[in-house]
Design a protein around this motif. Structure first.
Motif, PDB file in Angstrom:
ATOM      1  N   ILE A  20      13.913   5.308  -4.652  1.00  0.00           N
ATOM      2  CA  ILE A  20      12.476   5.176  -3.683  1.00  0.00           C
ATOM      3  C   ILE A  20      12.763   4.291  -2.999  1.00  0.00           C
ATOM      4  O   ILE A  20      12.349   4.094  -2.056  1.00  0.00           O
ATOM      5  N   LEU A  21      12.627   2.460  -3.962  1.00  0.00           N
ATOM      6  CA  LEU A  21      11.989   1.784  -3.164  1.00  0.00           C
ATOM      7  C   LEU A  21      13.433   1.116  -1.291  1.00  0.00           C
ATOM      8  O   LEU A  21      13.105   1.138  -0.304  1.00  0.00           O
ATOM      9  N   TRP A  22      14.764   2.492  -1.997  1.00  0.00           N
ATOM     10  CA  TRP A  22      15.736   1.959  -0.905  1.00  0.00           C
ATOM     11  C   TRP A  22      15.307   2.735   0.436  1.00  0.00           C
ATOM     12  O   TRP A  22      15.845   2.207   1.499  1.00  0.00           O
ATOM     13  N   LEU A  23      14.589   4.234  -0.017  1.00  0.00           N
ATOM     14  CA  LEU A  23      15.000   5.051   0.758  1.00  0.00           C
ATOM     15  C   LEU A  23      13.287   4.662   1.530  1.00  0.00           C
ATOM     16  O   LEU A  23      13.136   4.860   3.199  1.00  0.00           O
ATOM     17  N   MET A  24      12.403   3.820   1.369  1.00  0.00           N
ATOM     18  CA  MET A  24      10.716   3.673   1.726  1.00  0.00           C
ATOM     19  C   MET A  24      11.170   2.499   2.935  1.00  0.00           C
ATOM     20  O   MET A  24      10.353   2.314   3.646  1.00  0.00           O
ATOM     21  N   ARG A  25      12.693   2.127   2.771  1.00  0.00           N
ATOM     22  CA  ARG A  25      13.039   0.862   4.210  1.00  0.00           C
ATOM     23  C   ARG A  25      13.363   1.353   4.855  1.00  0.00           C
ATOM     24  O   ARG A  25      13.816  -0.003   5.637  1.00  0.00           O
ATOM     25  N   GLN A  26      13.480   2.686   4.637  1.00  0.00           N
ATOM     26  CA  GLN A  26      14.343   2.771   6.110  1.00  0.00           C
ATOM     27  C   GLN A  26      14.151   2.505   7.200  1.00  0.00           C
ATOM     28  O   GLN A  26      14.707   1.977   8.296  1.00  0.00           O
ATOM     29  N   VAL A  27      12.987   3.298   7.129  1.00  0.00           N
ATOM     30  CA  VAL A  27      12.501   2.979   8.831  1.00  0.00           C
ATOM     31  C   VAL A  27      11.764   1.787   9.574  1.00  0.00           C
ATOM     32  O   VAL A  27      11.671   0.719   8.477  1.00  0.00           O
ATOM     33  N   LYS A  28      12.175   1.205  10.154  1.00  0.00           N
ATOM     34  CA  LYS A  28      12.075  -0.225  10.612  1.00  0.00           C
ATOM     35  C   LYS A  28      10.517  -0.717  11.123  1.00  0.00           C
ATOM     36  O   LYS A  28      10.628   0.529  12.254  1.00  0.00           O
ATOM     37  N   SER A  29       9.224  -1.413  11.547  1.00  0.00           N
ATOM     38  CA  SER A  29       8.831  -2.446  11.325  1.00  0.00           C
ATOM     39  C   SER A  29       9.131  -2.789  13.161  1.00  0.00           C
ATOM     40  O   SER A  29       9.985  -3.552  13.028  1.00  0.00           O
ATOM     41  N   PRO A  30       8.392  -3.138  13.806  1.00  0.00           N
ATOM     42  CA  PRO A  30       9.137  -3.260  15.114  1.00  0.00           C
ATOM     43  C   PRO A  30       9.131  -5.493  14.444  1.00  0.00           C
ATOM     44  O   PRO A  30      10.063  -5.774  15.741  1.00  0.00           O
ATOM     45  N   LEU A  31       8.404  -5.771  13.907  1.00  0.00           N
ATOM     46  CA  LEU A  31       9.141  -7.245  13.759  1.00  0.00           C
ATOM     47  C   LEU A  31      10.477  -7.176  12.658  1.00  0.00           C
ATOM     48  O   LEU A  31      11.156  -7.738  13.079  1.00  0.00           O
TER      49      LEU A  31
ATOM     50  N   ALA B 237       0.967  -1.248   0.706  1.00  0.00           N
ATOM     51  CA  ALA B 237      -0.147   0.504  -0.106  1.00  0.00           C
ATOM     52  C   ALA B 237       0.919   0.979  -0.066  1.00  0.00           C
ATOM     53  O   ALA B 237       0.584   2.092  -0.716  1.00  0.00           O
ATOM     54  N   ALA B 238       1.929   1.257   0.844  1.00  0.00           N
ATOM     55  CA  ALA B 238       2.754   1.799   0.871  1.00  0.00           C
ATOM     56  C   ALA B 238       4.086   2.662  -0.849  1.00  0.00           C
ATOM     57  O   ALA B 238       3.797   3.225  -0.628  1.00  0.00           O
ATOM     58  N   LEU B 239       3.694   1.787  -1.177  1.00  0.00           N
ATOM     59  CA  LEU B 239       4.734   1.716  -2.529  1.00  0.00           C
ATOM     60  C   LEU B 239       3.736   2.392  -3.913  1.00  0.00           C
ATOM     61  O   LEU B 239       4.329   3.010  -3.728  1.00  0.00           O
ATOM     62  N   ARG B 240       2.779   1.668  -3.525  1.00  0.00           N
ATOM     63  CA  ARG B 240       1.637   2.253  -4.786  1.00  0.00           C
ATOM     64  C   ARG B 240       1.008   3.409  -4.237  1.00  0.00           C
ATOM     65  O   ARG B 240       0.312   4.192  -5.185  1.00  0.00           O
ATOM     66  N   SER B 241       1.371   4.126  -3.148  1.00  0.00           N
ATOM     67  CA  SER B 241       1.196   5.108  -3.050  1.00  0.00           C
ATOM     68  C   SER B 241       2.513   6.485  -3.729  1.00  0.00           C
ATOM     69  O   SER B 241       1.863   7.608  -4.700  1.00  0.00           O
ATOM     70  N   PHE B 242       3.475   6.140  -3.514  1.00  0.00           N
ATOM     71  CA  PHE B 242       4.376   6.342  -4.311  1.00  0.00           C
ATOM     72  C   PHE B 242       4.487   6.311  -5.929  1.00  0.00           C
ATOM     73  O   PHE B 242       4.523   7.258  -7.381  1.00  0.00           O
ATOM     74  N   MET B 243       3.588   5.026  -6.434  1.00  0.00           N
ATOM     75  CA  MET B 243       3.670   4.874  -7.955  1.00  0.00           C
ATOM     76  C   MET B 243       2.319   5.692  -8.597  1.00  0.00           C
ATOM     77  O   MET B 243       2.572   6.196  -9.900  1.00  0.00           O
TER      78      MET B 243
END
Length: 378
Positions: free
Chosen positions: A147-158, A21-27
Motif C-alpha cells: 500500500i505505501l509503495w503504491l501510494m507514493r507512485q504519483v509525485k507532487s510538484p515539489l 490524510a491519504a494514508l488514513r483513508s487506506f487505514m
C-alpha cells in the motif's frame, strides 16, 4: 558558464499532513487503528526522517491523533532537525527497540487494537514480527504490504522538483566525467571527478556513480576496477545521485577514441527505439504495451538476441538497502496502467553501450528530466 542548480523549498507541513490524510483513508478502509511504519522511504515520506539501519526505529501512525516516533536516543537531535513531528520516544542502545515500540503502542491505548504492519518492509524481519506478537498478545496484526509503495507512485510538484535537481546532477556529473575520460586516465580518476561534481551540485549521498569501463562496459552492474583507459574502450557512466532522498538516474556511453561505424549505427538505432517508447508513456497507457515497443523493437532490429531484464522501473524516494525500486516495472506481462506524474528510470543497451533517462509521465508522452544529449560520446 553553467548556471547553479536551483534548489526547491523544503516540503511544507501541509504536504506531510496531506500524505497522512491519504494514508488514513487506506487505514480506515482496512479497519486499522494504528500503523507501524518502518521502511525508511516511508518514514521519510510521512515524517521527514530516515534513520540509519543500525537499530530498529519506527513511526507509529494512529487513525486519529498525532504520529509518534520511536527512535534511537543517539539520533534524537537529527530527528528534531529533520522531522516535522514533535512527539517521539527515545530508547538507549541497551534497550530493546521492539519492546519500547510495543510499550509505546500500549501507552497510546492500542494494546488490543488492529495494527497494520509492513510485511514487505526490509526492516520488519521475521524475528521482529515474532517479537511484536510476543509483546502485544492482544493485538490483531493486519498486513499492509504494497500500500505505501503504491501510494507514493504519483509525485507532487515539489517531489518532481527534487527529482529535477537530481536529474540535473546526473547531467553535470556525466559531462565532467566524459571530459576527464581520455586514453591514459584511470577509471578511478573519472569516478572521482564525477562524484566531486555531484556533491558540489547538491547530491546528498556518497555512493552515487556506477562507472564501468573497457571490455566490461556492457555489464551494467559491474564493479569498479583499476583500468587505465585505452583507445577503443567504452566508458559506461550511470550517475545515481540522491537529493533530499529522491534519486534520478541516467546512462551514457563514451568511446575512447573514434567509435567504429558499427558502434555508431547501434547507438543511433537504440536511441530511435527508446525514443519511440518514451513517446508512448502517457497516462492510461498499458505498461506491457510501452514495454513491447522497446523489447520487440530491439529484438526485431537485431540489436539484441535476447531480452530478459525489465525496460524501466520506479524512481522517487530511495534509501538503502534496496538500490532500485521495482514497485512498478516494465515487462512483457506487466498488467498495470501509467499514471500522470509517475517517474521511471527507462533504460536499454546493446553492443556494450547503454542509454537511459529519468522520465515523468505526461499527457504529451514521457518527458525527460535528464537533459544531456542522447548519443555515443567520443
Amino acid at each position: 558558464m553553467t548556471l547553479p542548480i536551483q534548489f526547491p523549498p523544503p516540503f511544507p507541513i501541509q504536504e506531510y499532513r496531506s500524505r497522512l490524510a491519504a494514508l488514513r483513508s487506506f487505514m480506515a478502509e482496512r479497519k486499522v487503528d494504528l500503523l507501524i511504519v518502518n521502511q525508511h522511504e516511508h518514514m521519510e515520506y510521512f515524517a521527514g526522517y530516515a534513520p540509519t539501519a543500525a537499530m530498529y526505529q519506527a513511526i507509529l501512525i494512529p487513525l486519529d491523533g498525532e504520529p509518534v516516533a520511536v527512535i534511537r536516543a543517539l539520533d534524537a537531535s537529527v530527528f528534531s532537525e529533520t522531522s516535522w513531528l514533535t512527539d517521539y520516544v527515545a530508547f538507549a542502545d541497551n534497550e530493546d527497540p521492539i519492546e519500547v515500540a510495543s510499550n509505546t503502542i500500549v501507552s497510546l491505548g492500542h494494546g488490543g487494537s488492529a495494527i497494520g504492519v509492513e510485511r514487505d518492509s526490509y526492516f520488519f524481519t521475521i524475528n521482529r514480527a515474532v517479537a511484536f506478537e510476543g509483546f502485544l498478545p492482544n493485538v490483531r496484526f493486519v498486513d499492509f504490504s504494497d500500500i505505501l509503495w503504491l501510494m507514493r507512485q504519483v509525485k507532487s510538484p515539489l517531489e518532481l522538483a527534487c527529482l529535477q535537481v537530481a536529474a540535473g546532477i546526473c547531467d553535470r556529473a556525466t559531462m565532467v566525467g566524459f571530459e576527464a575520460a581520455e586514453a591514459g586516465v584511470s577509471e578511478r580518476e573519472v569516478l572521482a571527478v564525477m562524484i566531486s561534481e555531484a556533491l558540489r551540485n547538491g547530491a546528498d549521498n556518497a555512493q552515487l556513480v556506477q562507472l564501468v569501463c573497457g571490455p566490461r562496459s556492457g555489464s551494467l552492474h559491474g564493479a569498479l576496477g583499476n583500468r587505465i583507459l585505452a583507445e577503443g574502450d567504452i566508458v559506461h557512466a550511470e550517475p545515481v545521485p540522491h537529493f533530499r532522498g529522491y534519486t534520478s538516474r541516467m546512462m551514457r556511453p563514451k568511446s575512447i577514441g573514434a567509435p567504429t561505424d558499427e558502434q555508431m549505427l547501434i547507438a543511433e538505432a537504440t536511441i530511435r527505439v527508446q525514443d519511440e517508447q518514451f513517446r508512448a508513456m502517457k497516462p492510461g497507457a498499458e505498461a506491457k504495451e510501452v514495454d513491447k515497443i522497446l523489447r520487440e523493437g530491439m529484438l526485431s532490429a537485431g540489436l539484441r538476441d535476447r531480452y530478459t531484464n525489465v525496460t524501466g522501473y520506479t524512481l522517487g524516494l530511495k534509501h538503502p538497502p534496496r538500490t532500485s525500486d521495482f514497485t512498478r516495472v516494465f515487462l512483457a506481462d506487466s498488467d498495470w496502467r501509467l499514471l500522470e506524474n509517475q517517474v521511471f528510470h527507462m533504460y536499454t543497451g546493446a553492443g556494450g553501450m547503454a542509454f537511459s533517462e529519468t522520465i515523468v509521465v505526461t499527457p504529451e508522452g514521457g518527458r525527460r528530466l535528464t537533459k544531456m544529449e542522447r548519443r555515443l560520446f567520443s
